[in-house]
Scaffold this active site. Structure first.
Site, PDB file in Angstrom:
ATOM      1  N   TYR A   1       0.767  -1.184  -0.003  1.00  0.00           N
ATOM      2  CA  TYR A   1      -0.119   0.016   0.031  1.00  0.00           C
ATOM      3  C   TYR A   1       0.931   1.522   0.010  1.00  0.00           C
ATOM      4  CZ  TYR A   1      -3.412   3.369   1.617  1.00  0.00           C
ATOM      5  OH  TYR A   1      -4.177   4.632   1.788  1.00  0.00           O
TER       6      TYR A   1
ATOM      7  N   LYS B   1     -14.857   1.931  -2.807  1.00  0.00           N
ATOM      8  CA  LYS B   1     -13.919   1.595  -3.743  1.00  0.00           C
ATOM      9  C   LYS B   1     -13.991   1.309  -4.918  1.00  0.00           C
ATOM     10  CE  LYS B   1     -11.135   1.653  -0.137  1.00  0.00           C
ATOM     11  NZ  LYS B   1     -10.438   2.801   0.114  1.00  0.00           N
TER      12      LYS B   1
ATOM     13  N   ASP C   1     -13.226   6.195  -4.005  1.00  0.00           N
ATOM     14  CA  ASP C   1     -11.755   6.151  -3.926  1.00  0.00           C
ATOM     15  C   ASP C   1     -11.141   5.090  -4.392  1.00  0.00           C
ATOM     16  OD1 ASP C   1      -9.996   5.748  -0.564  1.00  0.00           O
ATOM     17  OD2 ASP C   1      -9.236   6.209  -2.662  1.00  0.00           O
TER      18      ASP C   1
ATOM     19  N   GLU D   1     -11.542  10.786  -4.406  1.00  0.00           N
ATOM     20  CA  GLU D   1     -10.213  10.643  -3.618  1.00  0.00           C
ATOM     21  C   GLU D   1      -9.027   9.860  -4.145  1.00  0.00           C
ATOM     22  OE1 GLU D   1     -11.169   9.515   0.346  1.00  0.00           O
ATOM     23  OE2 GLU D   1      -9.204   8.193   0.635  1.00  0.00           O
TER      24      GLU D   1
ATOM     25  N   ASP E   1      -4.722  11.616  -0.825  1.00  0.00           N
ATOM     26  CA  ASP E   1      -4.561  10.676   0.446  1.00  0.00           C
ATOM     27  C   ASP E   1      -3.161  10.027   0.267  1.00  0.00           C
ATOM     28  OD1 ASP E   1      -6.368   7.627   1.440  1.00  0.00           O
ATOM     29  OD2 ASP E   1      -4.650   8.312   2.096  1.00  0.00           O
TER      30      ASP E   1
ATOM     31  N   LYS F   1      -3.597   9.944   7.555  1.00  0.00           N
ATOM     32  CA  LYS F   1      -3.263   8.769   8.114  1.00  0.00           C
ATOM     33  C   LYS F   1      -2.133   9.005   9.407  1.00  0.00           C
ATOM     34  CE  LYS F   1      -4.881   5.527   4.960  1.00  0.00           C
ATOM     35  NZ  LYS F   1      -5.671   6.380   3.904  1.00  0.00           N
TER      36      LYS F   1
ATOM     37  N   TRP G   1     -11.841   7.354  10.436  1.00  0.00           N
ATOM     38  CA  TRP G   1     -12.049   5.967   9.938  1.00  0.00           C
ATOM     39  C   TRP G   1     -11.448   5.167  10.798  1.00  0.00           C
ATOM     40  CZ3 TRP G   1      -8.956   2.102   8.397  1.00  0.00           C
ATOM     41  CH2 TRP G   1      -9.690   0.881   7.768  1.00  0.00           C
TER      42      TRP G   1
HETATM   43  C1  0XW Z   1     -10.310   3.417   3.819  1.00  0.00           C
HETATM   44  N1  0XW Z   1      -9.179   3.456   4.276  1.00  0.00           N
HETATM   45  C2  0XW Z   1      -8.755   4.402   5.530  1.00  0.00           C
HETATM   46  C3  0XW Z   1      -8.830   2.283   4.825  1.00  0.00           C
HETATM   47  C4  0XW Z   1      -7.498   1.460   4.141  1.00  0.00           C
HETATM   48  O1  0XW Z   1      -6.501   1.729   4.757  1.00  0.00           O
HETATM   49  C5  0XW Z   1      -7.516   2.440   2.882  1.00  0.00           C
HETATM   50  C6  0XW Z   1      -7.834   3.803   3.587  1.00  0.00           C
HETATM   51  C7  0XW Z   1      -8.364   4.799   2.560  1.00  0.00           C
HETATM   52  O2  0XW Z   1      -8.977   5.904   2.540  1.00  0.00           O
HETATM   53  O3  0XW Z   1      -7.885   4.645   1.184  1.00  0.00           O
HETATM   54 MG    MG Z   2      -8.295   6.759   0.762  1.00  0.00          MG
END
Ligand code: 0XW
Ligand code: MG
Length: 368
Positions: free
Chosen positions: A56, A164, A193, A218, A241, A265, A320
């Protein structure tokens, strides 16, 4: 108060109802590293780092534990109450590896807050709210399945659904977006995303084919430059991101006017204090952002909720955690979970959780 011991645990986190699917990877289980920091006064602080597999980002679980092993011997005996100095010392010991440093910093912040009898959010400037909105991230799926899932999650109280996309024919992603829009409409904010899995052309096609559907796009493409190219030609707002791997990347994105929002993150930014700095930069420019991490159990989930509670509510997109995909809480009494679409700020000092040492995997290293 000084650091007297640091213990490292390794725990596999199999994905509940998995696998977790994104455009560039499919994950059945994640490898968690849990950090127990003990002070010379007997207080305990908890940290955690869980890369989202080895693909990732330039991070992986073995790398986190190796980086921790590289730094930790020199951290024993250091002051527990000076996070900036601890961070600078870590930077003198090892270049980069923000994700590993974040795990250690979270443990130190938990310990420091417990020493002062306050919550971690109080050390980050103070909580503006006592609960923060959660978002739900679907996997890659068919139009009907993702629409049904999105509808279910909206009925559970989620106000933001991240769909996704990417890694397949863009016509399928277009069908998913349209089906979700039909199912939830304006009951929730829709985020699409692709996790860098689209070409510029596909991202433009997605936006143009769904110009009547209000969604945030995103990180559609791999690089900041590709995302900027898409942004200049589409109607949908864009978030970055994965391109944001440090505070400097955030400053670069702002200076280049590369996006409209951020996905932030904690581990990628280097910890809670780095997140607070970025929070304040975003406030200066009214840039909305999330608070999240790549994965993680109750320790990282609590850290996410604490920093998210300090963000100006108008700028907090949502928080999240991986809680929906993890079998058991580290702390069975105070585990972090979504209730009616929100995460409640934990009670109690520090992070507000007390991991059960029977639930945090196996001890793999000790330093004292
Ligand atoms: C949704 N998330 C926070 C979970 C995975 O780590 C990927 C990430 C994202 O936003 O891409
Ligand atoms: Mg993301």
């Amino acid at each position: 108060m000084r650091i007297s011991e640091i213990h490292i645990y390794q725990k596999d986190l199999p994905v509940v109802d998995g696998p977790y699917t994104m455009s560039t990877m499919t994950l059945d289980s994640l490898d968690a590293t849990i950090i127990k920091m003990v002070s010379d006064t007997g207080l305990v602080g908890w940290g955690e780092v869980v890369p989202l597999g080895p693909l990732y980002q330039p991070q992986h679980a073995g790398g986190a534990r190796a980086a921790i092993a590289e730094m930790t011997p020199a951290l024993i005996g250091r002051d527990c109450l000076t996070p900036l100095l601890l961070r600078r010392r870590m930077d003198e010991l090892l270049n980069g590896h923000l994700y590993a440093k974040a795990g250690i910093e979270i443990a130190q912040m938990d310990l420091m807050a417990k020493h002062y009898g306050v919550k971690v959010c109080d050390l980050l400037g103070g909580a503006a709210v006592d609960r923060v909105p959660a978002y739900y991230a679907t996997g890659i799926g068919s139009p009907d399945d993702i629409a049904r899932l999105s509808k279910d999650k909206v009925e559970q109280g989620y106000k933001r659904i991240q769909i996704k996309a990417g890694g397949r024919d863009v016509s399928i992603d277009i069908a998913v977006v349209r089906k979700v829009w039909e199912a939830v409409g304006k009951q929730a904010q829709i985020v699409v995303d692709p996790n860098r899995g689209m070409t510029v052309a596909d991202a433009k096609l997605l936006s143009l084919s769904c110009s009547d559907v209000p969604f945030l796009l995103e990180q559609p493409c791999r690089t900041m430059e590709e995302v900027m190219s898409v942004r200049s030609q589409i109607v949908h707002p864009i978030a970055l991101d994965e391109s944001l791997e440090s505070l400097n990347d955030v400053l670069r994105a702002i200076s280049m006017d590369a996006c409209d929002a951020f996905g932030l993150k904690i581990s990628r930014m280097g910890g809670l204090n780095a997140m607070a700095t970025i929070r304040d930069i975003c406030a200066a420019r009214s840039i909305p952002h999330t608070c999240e991490d790549s994965w993680g159990g109750d320790i990282l989930a609590a850290a996410i909720v604490h920093i998210a509670s300090t963000v100006e509510p108008r700028l907090l997109e949502a928080a999240w955690t991986a809680g929906n995909y993890i079998e058991e809480h580290y702390d069975p009494e105070n585990g972090i979970a979504v209730q009616d679409g929100y995460f409640k700020l934990p009670d109690g000092p520090g992070l507000g959780i007390s991991p059960d040492e029977e639930r945090i995997g196996q001890l793999v290293a000790s330093y004292n």
